[in-house]
Design a protein around this motif. Structure first.
Motif, PDB file in Angstrom:
ATOM      1  N   LEU A 113       0.866  -1.182   0.019  1.00  0.00           N
ATOM      2  CA  LEU A 113       0.084  -0.139   0.063  1.00  0.00           C
ATOM      3  C   LEU A 113       0.898   1.146  -0.047  1.00  0.00           C
ATOM      4  O   LEU A 113       0.326   2.568  -0.552  1.00  0.00           O
ATOM      5  CB  LEU A 113      -1.045   0.115   1.355  1.00  0.00           C
ATOM      6  N   ASN A 114       2.065   1.240   0.636  1.00  0.00           N
ATOM      7  CA  ASN A 114       2.991   2.166   0.522  1.00  0.00           C
ATOM      8  C   ASN A 114       3.369   2.595  -1.105  1.00  0.00           C
ATOM      9  O   ASN A 114       3.416   3.773  -1.510  1.00  0.00           O
ATOM     10  CB  ASN A 114       4.149   2.250   1.006  1.00  0.00           C
ATOM     11  N   ASN A 115       3.385   1.666  -1.810  1.00  0.00           N
ATOM     12  CA  ASN A 115       3.770   1.826  -3.293  1.00  0.00           C
ATOM     13  C   ASN A 115       2.441   2.516  -3.891  1.00  0.00           C
ATOM     14  O   ASN A 115       2.584   3.187  -4.968  1.00  0.00           O
ATOM     15  CB  ASN A 115       3.833   0.447  -4.110  1.00  0.00           C
ATOM     16  N   ASN A 116       1.232   2.180  -3.312  1.00  0.00           N
ATOM     17  CA  ASN A 116       0.027   2.821  -3.900  1.00  0.00           C
ATOM     18  C   ASN A 116      -0.353   4.185  -3.478  1.00  0.00           C
ATOM     19  O   ASN A 116      -0.825   5.008  -4.311  1.00  0.00           O
ATOM     20  CB  ASN A 116      -1.254   1.855  -3.596  1.00  0.00           C
ATOM     21  N   PHE A 117      -0.078   4.466  -2.238  1.00  0.00           N
ATOM     22  CA  PHE A 117      -0.201   5.743  -1.632  1.00  0.00           C
ATOM     23  C   PHE A 117       1.018   6.564  -1.064  1.00  0.00           C
ATOM     24  O   PHE A 117       0.904   7.295  -0.137  1.00  0.00           O
ATOM     25  CB  PHE A 117      -1.452   5.579  -0.449  1.00  0.00           C
ATOM     26  N   LYS A 118       2.133   6.262  -1.730  1.00  0.00           N
ATOM     27  CA  LYS A 118       3.402   6.718  -1.092  1.00  0.00           C
ATOM     28  C   LYS A 118       3.373   8.370  -1.029  1.00  0.00           C
ATOM     29  O   LYS A 118       2.837   8.994  -1.851  1.00  0.00           O
ATOM     30  CB  LYS A 118       4.578   6.284  -1.869  1.00  0.00           C
ATOM     31  N   THR A 119       3.713   8.843   0.141  1.00  0.00           N
ATOM     32  CA  THR A 119       3.898  10.246   0.558  1.00  0.00           C
ATOM     33  C   THR A 119       5.284  10.345   0.905  1.00  0.00           C
ATOM     34  O   THR A 119       6.015   9.469   1.456  1.00  0.00           O
ATOM     35  CB  THR A 119       2.859  10.616   1.415  1.00  0.00           C
ATOM     36  N   GLU A 120       5.909  11.590   0.624  1.00  0.00           N
ATOM     37  CA  GLU A 120       7.134  11.988   1.160  1.00  0.00           C
ATOM     38  C   GLU A 120       6.964  13.007   2.229  1.00  0.00           C
ATOM     39  O   GLU A 120       6.246  13.762   2.440  1.00  0.00           O
ATOM     40  CB  GLU A 120       7.793  12.927   0.073  1.00  0.00           C
ATOM     41  N   THR A 121       7.642  12.270   3.549  1.00  0.00           N
ATOM     42  CA  THR A 121       7.523  12.924   4.629  1.00  0.00           C
ATOM     43  C   THR A 121       8.749  14.154   4.657  1.00  0.00           C
ATOM     44  O   THR A 121       9.675  13.865   3.938  1.00  0.00           O
ATOM     45  CB  THR A 121       7.928  11.999   5.898  1.00  0.00           C
ATOM     46  N   THR A 122       8.355  15.247   5.401  1.00  0.00           N
ATOM     47  CA  THR A 122       9.292  16.316   5.187  1.00  0.00           C
ATOM     48  C   THR A 122      10.123  16.350   6.468  1.00  0.00           C
ATOM     49  O   THR A 122       9.767  16.067   7.681  1.00  0.00           O
ATOM     50  CB  THR A 122       8.452  17.724   5.128  1.00  0.00           C
ATOM     51  N   SER A 123      11.459  17.063   6.308  1.00  0.00           N
ATOM     52  CA  SER A 123      12.285  17.324   7.533  1.00  0.00           C
ATOM     53  C   SER A 123      11.746  18.657   8.240  1.00  0.00           C
ATOM     54  O   SER A 123      12.592  19.295   8.634  1.00  0.00           O
ATOM     55  CB  SER A 123      13.660  17.257   7.145  1.00  0.00           C
TER      56      SER A 123
END
Length: 277
Positions: A113-123
């Motif tokens: 599901l990470n591949n389907n809904f992957k988001t980039e967390t920010t620093s």
């Protein structure tokens, strides 16, 4: 059993704190140093061991980074949640911590599901370490309120006549949830069975709530998972709401099942039913 339920939450909160600090761009050595400074105001056995865990390395690599992220359990969190449901007590943080462990079991599905809904967390979470500490302290108070609330409700229902101050005293030494907060609660419970009515606790909650709200909002906006921190805010909002949305629920139940409802204009004495359509 309830000790272990509270323990589930304390562990989950520290895991969430580490996740937030890491998402803010700090490495595990830096996070350990931050947590070490927290001992002055929020010391606990679990805080101390978490610091040791973050600093442990194999060669030049952090050992904890090599541990598979599937949390085990021996059932006590599950039993506590079941007991809460049976008694009708909202131990929502314990349930959140338990279900966070259950979610971790689904490693393969999480990868898919990470591949389907992957988001980039920010620093760039725009959070100070002080704000994160205050959010952590806020959530811990709610956790201890809920845990002792469950014990007290069970004591009332089964006529156990439990001494909450004595239970807290026992838990100040030789157990996993021992902490300076627990030491404070020994005295608090000499005056009340509800810590949210204690003046010092009220002051602490009010002082730390703004930081808790900011931390939770930043986590939501940046897709950083922090289920127990989030639930601590939601629970306090719910338990301090005078007029809740439960009137809508009662109307819905009466509409589809004729379950009846009480009215505020007759002091909730009679049961009423309405033909809604």
């Amino acid at each position: 059993m309830v000790h272990n339920g509270v323990e589930y939450v304390e562990m989950q909160l520290l895991a969430e704190v580490v996740t937030i600090l890491e998402a803010s761009g700090q490495n595990l050595d830096q996070i350990a140093d931050v947590l070490d400074t927290w001992k002055a105001t929020a010391d606990s056995y679990l805080l101390e061991i978490t610091i040791d865990i973050l600093r442990k390395k194999e060669g030049n690599e952090w050992l904890v980074k090599k541990i598979l992220d599937k949390a085990g359990n021996k059932g006590t969190g599950n039993w506590t949640t079941i007991a809460s449901a049976e008694l009708g007590v909202p131990s929502t943080l314990i349930a959140s911590a338990l279900f966070a462990r259950y979610t971790s079991f689904y490693k393969d599905e999480r990868i898919q599901l990470n591949n389907n809904f992957k988001t980039e967390t920010t620093s760039d979470l725009n959070l100070s370490t002080t704000e994160i500490l205050e959010a952590y302290q806020f959530a811990r108070i709610i956790n201890h309120y809920q845990g002792f609330k469950l014990i007290n409700e069970a004591s009332n229902k089964f006529s156990w006549d439990l001494n909450l101050s004595e239970i807290a005293r026992i838990w100040t030494n030789g157990c996993i949830i021992r902490s300076t907060l627990m030491e404070t609660l020994v005295e608090v419970f000499k005056e009340t069975t509800n810590i949210l009515t204690n003046p010092e606790v009220i002051t602490s909650i009010k002082k730390n709530k703004a930081s808790a709200k900011k931390v939770v909002s930043q986590c939501v906006l940046n897709d950083v998972t922090a289920s127990c921190l989030c639930e601590s805010i939601q629970f306090l909002n719910g338990i301090t709401t005078v007029n809740s949305s439960a009137n809508i629920i009662q109307a819905q139940r009466d509409y589809f099942g004729a379950h009846t409802y009480k009215r505020i204009d007759d002091d909730g004495v009679k049961s009423h039913h309405t033909n809604w359509n």
